[in-house]
Design a protein around this motif. Structure first.
Motif, short mmCIF file in Angstrom:
data_model
loop_
_atom_site.label_atom_id
_atom_site.label_comp_id
_atom_site.label_asym_id
_atom_site.label_seq_id
_atom_site.Cartn_x
_atom_site.Cartn_y
_atom_site.Cartn_z
N LEU A 92 41.39 39.10 39.52
CA LEU A 92 41.68 37.71 39.16
C LEU A 92 40.68 36.74 39.81
CD1 LEU A 92 45.57 37.78 39.57
CD2 LEU A 92 44.22 38.33 37.53
N ARG A 103 49.61 32.80 37.82
CA ARG A 103 48.47 33.71 37.77
C ARG A 103 48.69 34.96 38.62
NH1 ARG A 103 41.94 33.43 38.78
NH2 ARG A 103 41.45 34.84 37.05
N ASP A 155 46.57 37.87 34.54
CA ASP A 155 45.81 37.08 33.58
C ASP A 155 46.31 37.38 32.18
OD1 ASP A 155 44.15 35.41 34.98
OD2 ASP A 155 42.50 36.86 35.12
N ARG A 194 42.35 29.85 35.50
CA ARG A 194 41.38 30.82 36.00
C ARG A 194 40.24 30.16 36.76
NH1 ARG A 194 39.78 33.72 30.59
NH2 ARG A 194 39.82 31.51 29.99
#
Length: 574
Positions: free
Chosen positions: A316, A381, A384, A398
Motif C-alpha cells: 500500500l 485503506r 486497496d 492512495r
C-alpha cells in the motif's frame, strides 16, 4: 541468515572481546594435559617436591584462569544474545504492526505470534551457543589435534582417521533438519491458532458445554505437533549415538595402538595419559559441534521464517498526486465505481459509488456478509480497491501519507479491544488527551454515568479483554475512545449492537449535537441506528440495492422496508 547478520554487525566489538577472552581461556585449558605430561615425564623423576608443587600450582592457575575466562566470555555472550534478540524481536513486532491487512491475512495471526515468540527464542539460543561452544569446540578440536600430532603423530593419525566419518554423518543428517523443523514450526502455528481461538471463546465453549469437543480439537493439533517434533528429534538425534560410537571406536583404536607402541618403546605411558586426556577434550568438542549442528537446523528454519516477515516489502505505497488522483468536489468522502475482491476471484463489492459532504452522516445496512465492513476497510485503506477510486477532500486516499490518513479517523470497529489498564488510559489510547477530553467523550458516548458509579471512577482497572464490565459498557468505552480526539471522520462499525434502544437513541442525539464537524459513517444491523443519517446505503451481495434517506427507502426499497418492519414496525419507528 543474512538478515541475522544485520543485528550482529553492530555488536562486533563486544563479540570480538568475548571471542578473544574465550580463545585465551580455551588455549590455557589445552595446556593442562601437556603440563601433566611434563610433570609425569620430567618432574616426578627428580623427586624434587618444590618442582612438583610449582608445576602443580601452575596447573591450578591454568585451570582457574580458564574457568574465569570462560565465565566472563559466557556472560558477554549472554549479553550479546540478549541485545541481539531484543532488537530483532522489537523490529519483528514493529514490522508485524506495519503489515497490511492482506499481508497479515497471508501470514495469519497465530503464525506471526509464534514467529515473535518461539522462532526468536530458537535464534537467540543458537546465537548464545555459537559464542560459547562455537568458539571453544573448534579450538579444542584443532588445538588438541595439533598438540597430539606434535606429541605422537602416529597415534594422532589413528584418531584423525575417525573424524571424516563423523563430519559426513553430521553434514548428511543436518541437511534434513531445516525442512523438518520448518514443519515443526508450522505445527506450532496451528496449535497457537487453536489455543488463541479457545481462550477468546472460553465463555461460549462453557455456555454450550463444548469442553470435550475443544479438548479433542486441541488434542488433534497437539498430537500433530508431537508427531512432527518426535520425527524431527529422532532424525536429528541419530547424530549423537553415531558420533559416540565412532568416538568410542577411536578411543579403543588409540588404546590398542598405544599399548602396542608402549610395549615396543615407541611411546611412553605419560604420552598415552596425555593423549587420552586430549582425546577426551576432542570428543567433547565433537559432541559440541554435533549439538550446534542440531541447533543450527532449528535456528535456520526459524531465521528463515523471521526474515520472511522482516523482508516483506511495504504494501500500500503512497503514490504521487496527479490529475487522475484528484477530484474537483466539495464532498468530504467520495467512492467512485469501487470494486473489490479479497482473493482476486469473486468481487465482495461491485460498482460502489456515493459522495458524502463534510459533517454529513452515512448509514450502511444489509444482511450479514454483504460487504458493509469491507467499505470501512477500504475507506481506511486497510486494502486497496481492485478498481475504482476513493477520495477524501478530493484527494485519492492512495496519495495521502499513512499517518496523515489514519489521523483523520476515529474508529470503533466490530471486534475492537480493551486492554488491562484504567478506563481513562483505554480511552486516551496513547494520545495527548486531557482528563476533560476523556470525560466529554464519555458523556457523548453515554458512558460517564456508569464510569462515575465505580468507586475509583475513571481510574477503574479493567481486566484483560474487559471481562469485568458488560458488553454495553464495553461498547460505550470504545465509542468514547473513537470520539475523544474529535476526528474528521468517525466510523462506527456495528458499535451499538449491545446497547438498549433508549441508550442507542440518546447516543445518536448526542453525536448529532456534539460532533457537527465530524463526518460520521455508521455500519449497523439496526434500522434505528442509521435512520437519521443523511444518506443510507442498502447492500446486498456487495451491490447497492437502496440509496437515500429513511423515508425514501421505506417507500422505494423492499429489502429495507422488510428490515424496518421486522425490527420496529417500519414507518412507525421513532
Amino acid at each position: 541468515m543474512k538478515t541475522m547478520l544485520k543485528y550482529l554487525i553492530p555488536l562486533k566489538k563486544r563479540m570480538t572481546v568475548g571471542f578473544i577472552i574465550k580463545c585465551s581461556g580455551t588455549m590455557i585449558e589445552l595446556l593442562i594435559p601437556y603440563i601433566l605430561t611434563h610433570i609425569l615425564r620430567n618432574v616426578v623423576a627428580t623427586e624434587n617436591i618444590y618442582k612438583v608443587l610449582f608445576w602443580g600450582t601452575l596447573m591450578l592457575v591454568c585451570a582457574t584462569s580458564a574457568c574465569i575466562c570462560n565465565v566472563v566470555a559466557n556472560r558477554m555472550a549472554a549479553k550479546v544474545s540478549k541485545i541481539f534478540s531484543e532488537r530483532m524481536r522489537k523490529d519483528l513486532f514493529e514490522k508485524t504492526m506495519k503489515l497490511s491487512a492482506r499481508q497479515t491475512d497471508r501470514f495469519s495471526i497465530p503464525s506471526l505470534e509464534s514467529r515473535i515468540t518461539t522462532d526468536t527464542y530458537n535464534v537467540h539460543n543458537f546465537i548464545g551457543t555459537m559464542q560459547r561452544m562455537g568458539v571453544r569446540a573448534p579450538i579444542l578440536l584443532l588445538g588438541g589435534i595439533i598438540i597430539t600430532m606434535i606429541m605422537d603423530s602416529f597415534l594422532s593419525l589413528v584418531m584423525i582417521a575417525i573424524l571424516p566419518f563423523i563430519f559426513v554423518t553430521v553434514f548428511t543428517i543436518s541437511k534434513k533438519g531445516v525442512p523438518l523443523y520448518t514443519g515443526v514450526q508450522k505445527s506450532v502455528d496451528s496449535m497457537v491458532r487453536v489455543v488463541r481461538e479457545d481462550t477468546q471463546g472460553i465463555r461460549v465453549i462453557k455456555a454450550l458445554s463444548k469442553n470435550n469437543y475443544e479438548n479433542r480439537r486441541y488434542d488433534k493439533v497437539n498430537l500433530k505437533l508431537s508427531k512432527d517434533e518426535r520425527y524431527a528429534g529422532t532424525i536429528m538425534g541419530i547424530v549423537n549415538p553415531i558420533m559416540t560410537m565412532l568416538m568410542n571406536f577411536g578411543i579403543t583404536a588409540v588404546v590398542a595402538v598405544s599399548a602396542l607402541r608402549v610395549s615396543k618403546n615407541l611411546s611412553s605411558p605419560e604420552t598415552v595419559i596425555a593423549f587420552m586426556q586430549y582425546f577426551t577434550l576432542i570428543s567433547m568438542a565433537m559432541m559440541s559441534v554435533s549439538r550446534m549442528f542440531v541447533m543450527y537446523t532449528k535456528c535456520a528454519a526459524s531465521a528463515s521464517r523471521i526474515a520472511e516477515v522482516l523482508n516483506t516489502p511495504v504494501d500500500l505505497d503512497v503514490i504521487e498526486s496527479t490529475n487522475e488522483t484528484t477530484l474537483n468536489t466539495d464532498a468530504h468522502i467520495v467512492f467512485k465505481d469501487v470494486c473489490f475482491s479479497y482473493l482476486g476471484k469473486t468481487n465482495q463489492l461491485e460498482n460502489i459509488s456515493f459522495s458524502l459532504k463534510k459533517g454529513g452522516s452515512l448509514g450502511v445496512i444489509g444482511a450479514t456478509g454483504c460487504g458493509k465492513s469491507t467499505i470501512i476497510k477500504l475507506l481506511m485503506r486497510f486494502y486497496d480497491t481492485t478498481s475504482g477510486q476513493i477520495f477524501i477532500n478530493g484527494r485519492d486516499i492512495r496519495t495521502i501519507p499513512k499517518e496523515e490518513l489514519t489521523n483523520m479517523f476515529g474508529v470503533c470497529l466490530q471486534n475492537d479491544f480493551l486492554y488491562a489498564d484504567t478506563i481513562e488510559e483505554n480511552i486516551i489510547f496513547g494520545r495527548d488527551l486531557s482528563h476533560d477530553d476523556v470525560v466529554k467523550a464519555a458523556k457523548i458516548a453515554q458512558a460517564d454515568d456508569f464510569i462515575s458509579s465505580f468507586p475509583d471512577g475513571y481510574d477503574h482497572l479493567l481486566s484483560p479483554k474487559a471481562t469485568n464490565i458488560s458488553g454495553g459498557q464495553k461498547q460505550r468505552i470504545l465509542i468514547s475512545r473513537a470520539i475523544a480526539a474529535r476526528p474528521d471522520i468517525l466510523i462506527l462499525d456495528d458499535s451499538s449492537s449491545a446497547l438498549d434502544y433508549k441508550t442507542d437513541a440518546n447516543l445518536r442525539i448526542a453525536l448529532k449535537e456534539n460532533m457537527t464537524d465530524s463526518t460520521i459513517v455508521t455500519v449497523a444491523q439496526r434500522v434505528s441506528s442509521i435512520k437519521d443519517c443523511d444518506i443510507i446505503i442498502v447492500l446486498d451481495n456487495g451491490k447497492i440495492i437502496g440509496f437515500g434517506k429513511h423515508e425514501y427507502l421505506l417507500e422505494n426499497c423492499t429489502e429495507y422496508k422488510e428490515i424496518s418492519d421486522s425490527q420496529m414496525g417500519g414507518a412507525l419507528l421513532d
